[in-house]
Design a protein around this motif. Structure first.
Motif, PDB file in Angstrom:
ATOM      1  N   TRP A  89      -9.043   2.313  -2.292  1.00 49.57           N
ATOM      2  CA  TRP A  89      -8.772   2.773  -0.938  1.00 49.57           C
ATOM      3  C   TRP A  89      -7.666   3.810  -1.035  1.00 49.57           C
ATOM      4  O   TRP A  89      -6.540   3.503  -1.427  1.00 49.57           O
ATOM      5  N   THR A 112      -5.422   6.601   0.916  1.00 46.13           N
ATOM      6  CA  THR A 112      -5.001   6.920   2.273  1.00 46.13           C
ATOM      7  C   THR A 112      -3.643   7.608   2.283  1.00 46.13           C
ATOM      8  O   THR A 112      -2.920   7.579   1.287  1.00 46.13           O
ATOM      9  N   SER A 170      -3.065   1.575   7.249  1.00 50.68           N
ATOM     10  CA  SER A 170      -4.488   1.302   7.031  1.00 50.68           C
ATOM     11  C   SER A 170      -4.725   0.289   5.906  1.00 50.68           C
ATOM     12  O   SER A 170      -5.856  -0.077   5.643  1.00 50.68           O
ATOM     13  N   ASN A 198      -4.992   0.029  -3.782  1.00 53.43           N
ATOM     14  CA  ASN A 198      -4.550   0.899  -2.688  1.00 53.43           C
ATOM     15  C   ASN A 198      -3.850   2.100  -3.290  1.00 53.43           C
ATOM     16  O   ASN A 198      -3.019   1.943  -4.191  1.00 53.43           O
ATOM     17  N   CYS A 220      -1.540   5.234  -1.911  1.00 50.03           N
ATOM     18  CA  CYS A 220      -0.860   5.876  -0.797  1.00 50.03           C
ATOM     19  C   CYS A 220      -0.326   7.215  -1.298  1.00 50.03           C
ATOM     20  O   CYS A 220       0.553   7.255  -2.159  1.00 50.03           O
TER      21      CYS A 220
END
Length: 126
Positions: free
Chosen positions: A8, A10, A15, A35, A37
């Motif tokens: 993911w 982002t 989120s 994740n 970022c």
């Protein structure tokens, strides 16, 4: 399906809750979550290094990421897709000889890069 890798990417930490919801359904621990970022901190600076160490220690103790507040580890900056594809190719195709499928969504530049890497690693491992 025996294994899934879920990435993911982002710009907003808010989120990350989506990933936590998905992780709660993974009771058999089939999915490896990541994740990324991209706006929070620059990779390689002192702040990122300190947060990475603290995050790793906290996650080992409580299985919670201090950055996202979820069970999923947070990485900073853009994913190194070549390194990620190599990791999956080595762990899945070389050891288990299983077929790996790639599903993605996002900007055309990203999906094009992932398509190219999938084709490249398909040739290297078959």
């Amino acid at each position: 399906m025996k294994r899934a890798y879920f990435y993911w990417v982002t710009r907003e930490q808010g989120s990350f809750e989506v990933m936590n919801e998905v992780a709660e359904y993974d009771r058999d621990r089939v999915i490896e979550f990541h994740n990324y970022c991209m706006n929070s901190y620059e990779e390689g600076n002192a702040r990122s290094a300190l947060i990475t160490v603290l995050r790793s220690q906290q996650h080992a103790k409580s299985c919670m990421d201090i950055v996202s507040g979820t069970q999923v580890n947070t990485h900073f900056a853009r994913p190194n897709w070549h390194k990620i594809f190599k990791h999956v190719a080595v762990n899945q195709t070389m050891r288990t000889r299983e077929l790996v499928r790639v599903f993605c969504c996002g900007a055309p530049g990203l999906t094009g890069e992932l398509r190219r890497l999938a084709q490249e690693f398909s040739r290297k491992t078959h």
